[in-house]
Structures are given as structure tokens and as C-alpha cells.
Design a protein around this motif. Structure first.
Motif, PDB file in Angstrom:
ATOM      1  N   MET A   1       0.837  -1.195   0.000  1.00 25.55           N
ATOM      2  CA  MET A   1       0.000   0.000   0.000  1.00 25.55           C
ATOM      3  C   MET A   1       0.873   1.245   0.000  1.00 25.55           C
ATOM      4  SD  MET A   1      -2.759  -1.243   2.843  1.00 25.55           S
ATOM      5  CE  MET A   1      -4.012  -0.153   2.234  1.00 25.55           C
TER       6      MET A   1
ATOM      7  N   CYS B   1       0.638   5.353   0.940  1.00 22.61           N
ATOM      8  CA  CYS B   1      -0.119   6.412   1.580  1.00 22.61           C
ATOM      9  C   CYS B   1       0.507   7.745   1.190  1.00 22.61           C
ATOM     10  CB  CYS B   1      -0.117   6.237   3.098  1.00 22.61           C
ATOM     11  SG  CYS B   1      -1.082   7.493   3.966  1.00 22.61           S
TER      12      CYS B   1
ATOM     13  N   ILE C   1      -4.228   9.583   1.340  1.00 23.16           N
ATOM     14  CA  ILE C   1      -4.997   8.620   0.540  1.00 23.16           C
ATOM     15  C   ILE C   1      -4.198   7.329   0.401  1.00 23.16           C
ATOM     16  CG2 ILE C   1      -6.013   8.132  -1.710  1.00 23.16           C
ATOM     17  CD1 ILE C   1      -6.670  11.062  -1.976  1.00 23.16           C
TER      18      ILE C   1
ATOM     19  N   LYS D   1      -3.642   3.749  -1.315  1.00 21.70           N
ATOM     20  CA  LYS D   1      -3.921   2.997  -2.533  1.00 21.70           C
ATOM     21  C   LYS D   1      -3.182   1.665  -2.503  1.00 21.70           C
ATOM     22  CE  LYS D   1      -4.545   6.960  -5.652  1.00 21.70           C
ATOM     23  NZ  LYS D   1      -4.088   7.597  -6.926  1.00 21.70           N
ATOM     24  N   GLU D   2      -3.795   0.673  -3.120  1.00 23.66           N
ATOM     25  CA  GLU D   2      -3.119  -0.613  -3.292  1.00 23.66           C
ATOM     26  C   GLU D   2      -2.229  -0.549  -4.530  1.00 23.66           C
ATOM     27  OE1 GLU D   2      -6.184  -3.441  -3.720  1.00 23.66           O
ATOM     28  OE2 GLU D   2      -6.959  -3.219  -1.692  1.00 23.66           O
TER      29      GLU D   2
ATOM     30  N   ASN E   1     -11.198   4.781  -7.759  1.00 29.10           N
ATOM     31  CA  ASN E   1      -9.817   4.636  -8.229  1.00 29.10           C
ATOM     32  C   ASN E   1      -9.750   4.230  -9.702  1.00 29.10           C
ATOM     33  OD1 ASN E   1      -7.040   4.805  -7.637  1.00 29.10           O
ATOM     34  ND2 ASN E   1      -6.885   2.586  -7.417  1.00 29.10           N
TER      35      ASN E   1
ATOM     36  N   ASN F   1     -12.525   9.014 -11.840  1.00 27.85           N
ATOM     37  CA  ASN F   1     -11.431   8.654 -10.956  1.00 27.85           C
ATOM     38  C   ASN F   1     -11.155   9.787  -9.957  1.00 27.85           C
ATOM     39  OD1 ASN F   1      -9.226   7.320  -9.874  1.00 27.85           O
ATOM     40  ND2 ASN F   1      -7.841   7.868 -11.528  1.00 27.85           N
ATOM     41  N   GLU F   2     -10.801   9.399  -8.715  1.00 25.04           N
ATOM     42  CA  GLU F   2     -10.404  10.314  -7.644  1.00 25.04           C
ATOM     43  C   GLU F   2     -11.563  11.142  -7.099  1.00 25.04           C
ATOM     44  OE1 GLU F   2      -7.028  12.585  -8.903  1.00 25.04           O
ATOM     45  OE2 GLU F   2      -5.697  10.839  -8.927  1.00 25.04           O
TER      46      GLU F   2
ATOM     47  N   SER G   1     -12.884  -0.377  -8.502  1.00 25.03           N
ATOM     48  CA  SER G   1     -11.631  -0.179  -7.774  1.00 25.03           C
ATOM     49  C   SER G   1     -11.727   1.106  -6.948  1.00 25.03           C
ATOM     50  CB  SER G   1     -10.460  -0.085  -8.748  1.00 25.03           C
ATOM     51  OG  SER G   1      -9.263   0.209  -8.055  1.00 25.03           O
ATOM     52  N   CYS G   2     -11.390   0.995  -5.667  1.00 22.46           N
ATOM     53  CA  CYS G   2     -11.467   2.144  -4.773  1.00 22.46           C
ATOM     54  C   CYS G   2     -10.175   2.291  -3.983  1.00 22.46           C
ATOM     55  CB  CYS G   2     -12.625   2.006  -3.794  1.00 22.46           C
ATOM     56  SG  CYS G   2     -14.250   1.992  -4.569  1.00 22.46           S
ATOM     57  N   CYS G   3      -9.880   3.496  -3.567  1.00 19.14           N
ATOM     58  CA  CYS G   3      -8.839   3.743  -2.588  1.00 19.14           C
ATOM     59  C   CYS G   3      -9.519   4.389  -1.387  1.00 19.14           C
ATOM     60  CB  CYS G   3      -7.724   4.601  -3.156  1.00 19.14           C
ATOM     61  SG  CYS G   3      -8.261   6.116  -3.947  1.00 19.14           S
TER      62      CYS G   3
ATOM     63  N   GLN H   1      -9.496   7.500   1.572  1.00 26.85           N
ATOM     64  CA  GLN H   1      -8.998   8.759   2.120  1.00 26.85           C
ATOM     65  C   GLN H   1      -9.099   8.675   3.647  1.00 26.85           C
ATOM     66  OE1 GLN H   1     -11.445  12.353   1.616  1.00 26.85           O
ATOM     67  NE2 GLN H   1      -9.613  13.384   0.840  1.00 26.85           N
TER      68      GLN H   1
END
Length: 481
Positions: free
Chosen positions: A185, A187, A191, A193-194, A367, A385-386, A473-475, A477
């Protein structure tokens, strides 16, 4: 002041953590021990038992479910003693069982931690079962995000607070009872993200099975018998694996002076009373190949992230199987001070993170794009996205004009490799066969993060077509605590 609950719903065990807040202190509390994710149903009465209450009921009198997580994909619908038992009633009962254990905290809202590729259908089944039990799932959070936040947050009352605060790239090595999940991951600007993830379907249960087979082989040699472990009664197999698990815990606990243990089973099928000593050295020899395979998964995940070992700030060990001494020794030798071994109990990191995120929730961020490929070759973005996922909780409408007089309009979705390669990337909408039919798409993301698209022709309001995307796909926050 309110309390906040996080649940790590595991393959073999679940953990429940509470972030308890009073005027005097804020403190993380662990509810019971890790709770077995099993059920046993009395074939005569239909009564269901869970956790430790189901542990001793692996007999012909009970219908035994060794993993409730595996039940999520099944459609159990069966009568026992005139009582109808279904998948949903069993899962509801388990959540009621968990709620009873946490009754002192009087909390109905929970954050539930799940694997990072947990299918949306499973989320829906879990949410329904929890709601029937009187819980409201505020949100799902992925296990690596929860584990990361438990050691990132500055919230008081947890021994691991803020130790990852200044780390950018972290590998989460989550080895529980059912699977090993490794996630790299990143950071940045709050945020998470993988970058890469890999799974190995070999964990604590497989280790117990392997050692149980070895112990059975040694006992058979002493008894002069040749019966295989698989041919023993199911209850005898279960007994052996339970005793093996106790030995595993004893040999890999905080007291490193313990170097041997003894298994004694009073009634081991037709073997009668059996006793077998097992040393730590012998135990490690049985499972070393599994540990080597687990470390190789970590290497491959780091390689796939394109960071290299040098680009990883910390490797965080979570999950019960990460307590194995041989694993920690090998990883220390290879990764040195990058390795972060919980000074608390690694069984609880995910549940604690979920509880802390219940107290100070962050936001899921999209994402990827979810787009349309238009007839002129351009791309139109429906979901961007985002952007925050909750921006799409209410339907957004988009209007299009048809460029021919055909009776159907075909929408082609895009935005990610899996959509582009899917045979189900099309939405066909019936039209009035007019050259410039007005077409409307209504788009939203539901609480299980499934993308829904409803298509209709403005002149045929009752003829609607639907498209769903369940792999968004998500990230995440992180909250600013």
C-alpha cells in the motif's frame, strides 16, 4: 459518550474490538477472545450454536459448518426437526451471537472489515444478515486499510498508535486461518492505494492439518497401525487438529523458553488413548515449506509493486499465523528493521483499525473511471477517478442522442481492463426507431459499492434496461485525526 465497534469477519475466527469513549479516557477494548467462525445445527431440534458453543458438537447429531465465510456463496435451505434453516438465518444468528458478546457497549452501528477483493454479492449477504441481527453496517473497509490505520492513527488507547505515521509504502502481511493476503500500500496526502496484492490459500488451518497428519503418522508407527488420517472419524480428526492448534500456540507464544509440548487424546478412534511429544524443532520442520511459500508470496508482491524491497518502509505482520516464530526469524533475517511485529496481539489489528475508523470515518475514493465509448470514438466518463464514492450515492442522469433510426441503442462501457475484456460490457436500450431518440442513463453507486446503470428511451419510459459493475476499484482517504 458513544462507543464504536469494528469487526474482522475471518475465515476461521472473527474479532470484535470496541473504541470506548468516556469523559475520562478513550481506550480500545477487545471483546472476548478471537471468536470461532463456525456453527453447528442440531439435526433434531434445529437449534444453532456458534463459536465455542459449537466447538464440541462435531458429531452425527449436528450439521457442522466449519467456516461461516464459506457459507456466503451457498444457498442453504434445509429443515432440521421441522425447523427451516437457511444461510441467512445462520448468519443472522452469528451476528446476534457477536452482538450478545458486545452487549455491554450498547452499539448497533459497526464497521466491518473484509478482504480487499471481497465480492459485492458477499457484501450484500453480510449486510442483510447483520441488519436482521440489529446491526447497521456503517461501511465496509478492507482488511489492509484497517490494519494500516490501526498503526497509523493517533487516536489514544492503542499500543500501536501512529507507528506508521511517517511511512509512505507499507506491505501488509495478513496471515490468518484461511488465507495469506499480502498487500503493498502507498499512503500519499492521506490517501491509501493498493499498488499490488497477492493471495495464498494456505494458512493456519493448512498448518494445523499438516502437523496433525505428521502426528498421526508418528502415533500410527508406535501403535503398529496403518490407518490414514483421512480414514479416522471426523470427530477424531477434529480432536487432533484442536490439540495441534494448542501446541502451535504454546510453542509460538511470548514465552520463548517453551521448546516442547505433549498431545494426549483420551479416545482417538480405534487407537484408544494416544500420547505424542512434539518439539519446537520438529514442529518447525513439519511446516517450514509452508512458511517459505508465504515469504515467497511477499517477495512477489513487492516485486509486482515495482518498489523493490528498498522502496518498502515497513512490513506489518497481522493475523494469527504471523505469530509463528520460524516465520518471524526468517523474515527478520531477510528484511531486517523493515519488519514490524506487533507488540500487542496481531489477531486484533484489523478489528482495532475498523473500530477506530468507525469513530473517525474516512472516505472511499473511486480509483478508476467508468466510461462509455461513443460512436465517434470519444470517451464519456460517467464515474470519475479520484472522486468520492458518496458523490454517486444519488443517481446522476446523462442524456444522449441516437445517430440512426434503429430500434435499439447499444452503449459500450469502458474504463478498466476487466470492463474492456468483459462480454457483458454492453447495455441495449429499446428505442422508438427514430433518428434522434433521446436516451437517458441514470447512474449511481449503492452502499455495497456496486455501480448501477439504468437505461431508457425518453419516449418509452417503461422499457428500461440495466447494467451493473461489481468490481469497482477504490482507494481510501484517511481521516485527519
Amino acid at each position: 459518550m458513544p462507543n464504536f465497534i469494528g469487526i474482522d469477519f475471518g475465515t476461521t475466527r472473527s474479532t470484535v474490538a470496541v473504541y470506548a469513549c468516556t469523559d475520562r479516557e478513550h481506550k480500545v477494548k477487545k471483546v472476548e477472545r478471537p471468536i470461532l467462525s463456525i456453527a453447528a445445527i442440531n439435526r433434531t431440534s434445529g437449534e444453532c450454536y456458534y463459536g465455542i458453543d459449537a466447538q464440541d458438537k462435531i458429531t452425527e447429531d449436528y450439521y457442522y459448518i466449519p467456516s461461516l465465510k464459506d457459507l456466503l456463496d451457498k444457498k442453504l435451505y434445509q429443515e432440521f426437526g421441522g425447523v427451516l434453516v437457511t444461510r441467512d438465518s445462520i448468519l443472522r444468528g452469528y451476528f446476534e451471537y457477536l452482538k450478545g458478546l458486545a452487549a455491554d457497549f450498547n452499539v448497533n452501528e459497526i464497521v466491518l472489515a473484509i478482504p480487499n477483493d471481497f465480492p459485492m454479492k458477499r457484501r450484500s449477504v453480510l449486510r442483510s444478515a447483520a441488519e436482521l441481527a440489529g446491526f447497521e453496517i456503517k461501511t465496509f473497509v478492507t482488511e489492509p486499510v484497517a490494519a494500516f490505520f490501526a498503526s497509523y492513527s493517533r487516536l489514544a488507547g492503542y499500543e500501536e498508535s501512529a507507528i506508521l505515521r511517517n511511512c509512505e509504502n507499507v506491505a501488509i502481511f495478513d496471515w490468518g486461518g484461511g488465507t495469506l493476503d499480502v498487500t503493498v500500500m502507498q499512503c500519499a496526502s492521506g490517501i491509501v492505494k493498493e499498488l499490488a496484492k497477492k493471495r495464498m490459500d494456505c494458512a493456519g488451518n493448512a498448518i494445523d492439518e499438516r502437523v496433525a497428519q505428521c502426528v498421526h503418522h508418528w502415533i500410527s508407527e508406535k501403535k503398529g497401525k496403518s490407518k490414514s488420517f483421512e480414514d479416522m472419524t471426523s470427530y477424531s480428526q477434529y480432536q487432533m487438529k484442536q490439540f495441534v492448534e494448542e501446541v502451535k500456540i504454546n510453542l509460538n507464544g511470548l514465552d520463548v523458553s517453551i521448546t516442547e509440548d505433549t498431545i494426549t487424546i483420551p479416545d482417538y478412534d480405534d487407537y484408544g488413548i494416544v500420547t505424542q511429544e512434539i518439539s519446537k524443532k520438529t514442529f518447525n520442520e513439519c511446516i517450514e515449506y509452508i512458511i517459505d511459500a508465504a515469504i515467497e508470496i511477499l517477495r512477489k508482491t513487492i516485486e509486482e509493486s515495482r518498489l523493490g524491497v528498498g522502496g518498502i518502509d515497513k512490513i506489518l505482520l497481522v493475523g494469527g499465523s504471523s505469530k509463528l516464530h520460524l516465520l518471524q526469524e526468517k523474515m527478520k533475517a531477510e528484511f531486517g528493521d523493515k519488519l514490524l511485529i506487533s507488540s500487542g496481539d496481531s489477531d486484533w489489528g484489523v478489528a482495532v483499525g475498523a473500530a477506530l475508523l468507525s469513530a473517525t470515518p474516512g472516505n472511499f475514493m473511486v480509483n478508476q473511471d467508468v466510461s462509455l465509448r461513443l460512436s465517434d470514438g470519444s470517451v464519456f466518463r460517467l464515474i470519475r477517478n479520484e472522486h468520492r464514492v458518496d458523490e454517486y450515492s444519488k443517481a446522476k442522469e446523462f442524456e444522449f442522442g441516437k445517430v440512426d433510426s434503429s430500434s435499439n441503442a447499444v452503449f459500450v462501457f469502458s474504463g478498466s481492463t476487466d470492463i474492456d475484456e468483459s462480454a457483458d460490457k454492453y447495455l441495449i436500450v429499446k428505442t422508438q426507431a427514430l433518428y434522434d431518440d433521446r436516451l437517458v442513463l441514470s447512474v449511481y453507486i449503492d452502499k455495497n459499492m456496486i455501480v448501477h446503470v439504468e437505461g431508457r428511451c425518453d419516449g418509452l419510459p417503461n422499457d428500461k434496461s440495466y447494467w451493473m459493475y461489481t468490481n469497482l476499484s477504490c482507494c481510501y482517504q484517511l481521516p485527519q485525526d
